[in-house]
Design an enzyme around this catalytic site. Structure first.
Site, PDB file in Angstrom:
ATOM      1  N   HIS A  51      54.929  54.425  51.039  1.00  0.00           N
ATOM      2  CA  HIS A  51      55.710  53.376  51.686  1.00  0.00           C
ATOM      3  C   HIS A  51      54.861  52.105  51.782  1.00  0.00           C
ATOM      4  O   HIS A  51      53.643  52.139  51.544  1.00  0.00           O
ATOM      5  CB  HIS A  51      56.182  53.823  53.085  1.00  0.00           C
ATOM      6  CG  HIS A  51      55.083  54.041  54.072  1.00  0.00           C
ATOM      7  ND1 HIS A  51      54.669  55.290  54.488  1.00  0.00           N
ATOM      8  CD2 HIS A  51      54.305  53.157  54.752  1.00  0.00           C
ATOM      9  CE1 HIS A  51      53.697  55.167  55.367  1.00  0.00           C
ATOM     10  NE2 HIS A  51      53.448  53.886  55.541  1.00  0.00           N
TER      11      HIS A  51
HETATM   12  P1  TYD Z   1      54.829  58.275  58.213  1.00  0.00           P
HETATM   13  O1  TYD Z   1      54.352  56.910  58.607  1.00  0.00           O
HETATM   14  O2  TYD Z   1      55.954  58.346  57.215  1.00  0.00           O
HETATM   15  O3  TYD Z   1      53.605  59.149  57.689  1.00  0.00           O
HETATM   16  P2  TYD Z   1      52.853  59.202  56.271  1.00  0.00           P
HETATM   17  O4  TYD Z   1      52.947  57.855  55.653  1.00  0.00           O
HETATM   18  O5  TYD Z   1      51.463  59.611  56.606  1.00  0.00           O
HETATM   19  O6  TYD Z   1      53.496  60.219  55.395  1.00  0.00           O
HETATM   20  O7  TYD Z   1      55.229  59.045  59.544  1.00  0.00           O
HETATM   21  C1  TYD Z   1      55.534  60.431  59.540  1.00  0.00           C
HETATM   22  C2  TYD Z   1      56.456  60.702  60.711  1.00  0.00           C
HETATM   23  O8  TYD Z   1      55.824  60.401  61.938  1.00  0.00           O
HETATM   24  C3  TYD Z   1      57.738  59.882  60.662  1.00  0.00           C
HETATM   25  O9  TYD Z   1      58.791  60.733  61.090  1.00  0.00           O
HETATM   26  C4  TYD Z   1      57.525  58.792  61.686  1.00  0.00           C
HETATM   27  C5  TYD Z   1      56.576  59.433  62.669  1.00  0.00           C
HETATM   28  N1  TYD Z   1      55.661  58.450  63.272  1.00  0.00           N
HETATM   29  C6  TYD Z   1      55.839  58.082  64.598  1.00  0.00           C
HETATM   30  O10 TYD Z   1      56.781  58.518  65.279  1.00  0.00           O
HETATM   31  N2  TYD Z   1      54.951  57.186  65.156  1.00  0.00           N
HETATM   32  C7  TYD Z   1      53.917  56.669  64.458  1.00  0.00           C
HETATM   33  O11 TYD Z   1      53.122  55.868  64.997  1.00  0.00           O
HETATM   34  C8  TYD Z   1      53.763  57.065  63.065  1.00  0.00           C
HETATM   35  C9  TYD Z   1      52.636  56.512  62.231  1.00  0.00           C
HETATM   36  C10 TYD Z   1      54.659  57.961  62.530  1.00  0.00           C
END
Ligand code: TYD
Length: 136
Positions: A51
């Protein structure tokens, strides 16, 4: 690729009794962090990220273990190895990122400039390329 991502040193004080690494507001951390999270227990066959953020800035540090972070500005892709608590990766707004090759036991600490906001995410690569074309 402009400054969209760069490796920064994390000042580290080492002695016979161990090491202490300090992250404070400086050229290595050009924002006041309002959120910290850490990523751990990632299976070695798995990758994360995929992302971009429209506004968010982040500093990533492998406080244990190692991983590879691919950063893409829409035209140039560059891969950064994070394998030391004394080195971080600063990622600016508008950067697509992917996190690969987590070594067993890796803990990746992330300091972020904004609170969590799903509307700041771009989770589709073609949407990201279009967003870059109209915003950068
Ligand atoms: P995501 O940012 O998509 O993780 P990665 O890029 O490491 O794969 O986040 C994963 C999940 O966690 C998503 O459901 C959103 C949640 N999340 C929060 O609720 N708060 C946060 O601060 C972060 C970073 C993620």
């Amino acid at each position: 690729m402009s400054w969209i991502a760069k490796l920064v040193e994390v000042p580290t004080y080492s002695s016979d009794s161990g090491s202490l690494a300090v992250v404070e507001r400086s050229h290595s951390l050009p924002f006041d962090p309002v959120r910290a999270y850490f990523i751990f227990d990632v299976p070695n066959w798995s990758s994360r990220g995929f992302h971009a953020h429209k506004n968010l800035e982040q500093l990533m540090i492998a406080v244990a273990g190692s991983l590879s972070v691919l950063v893409d500005d829409g035209s140039v892709r560059r891969e950064f190895e994070l394998d030391s608590p004394s080195r971080g990766l600063l990622i600016g707004p508008g950067a697509w990122r992917e996190m690969h090759r987590f070594a067993p036991g890796t803990i990746c600490l992330v300091l972020a400039s904004e609170k969590f906001d799903e509307t700041d995410y771009i989770r589709d690569y073609q949407d990201f390329v279009s967003w870059r074309e109209s915003n950068c």
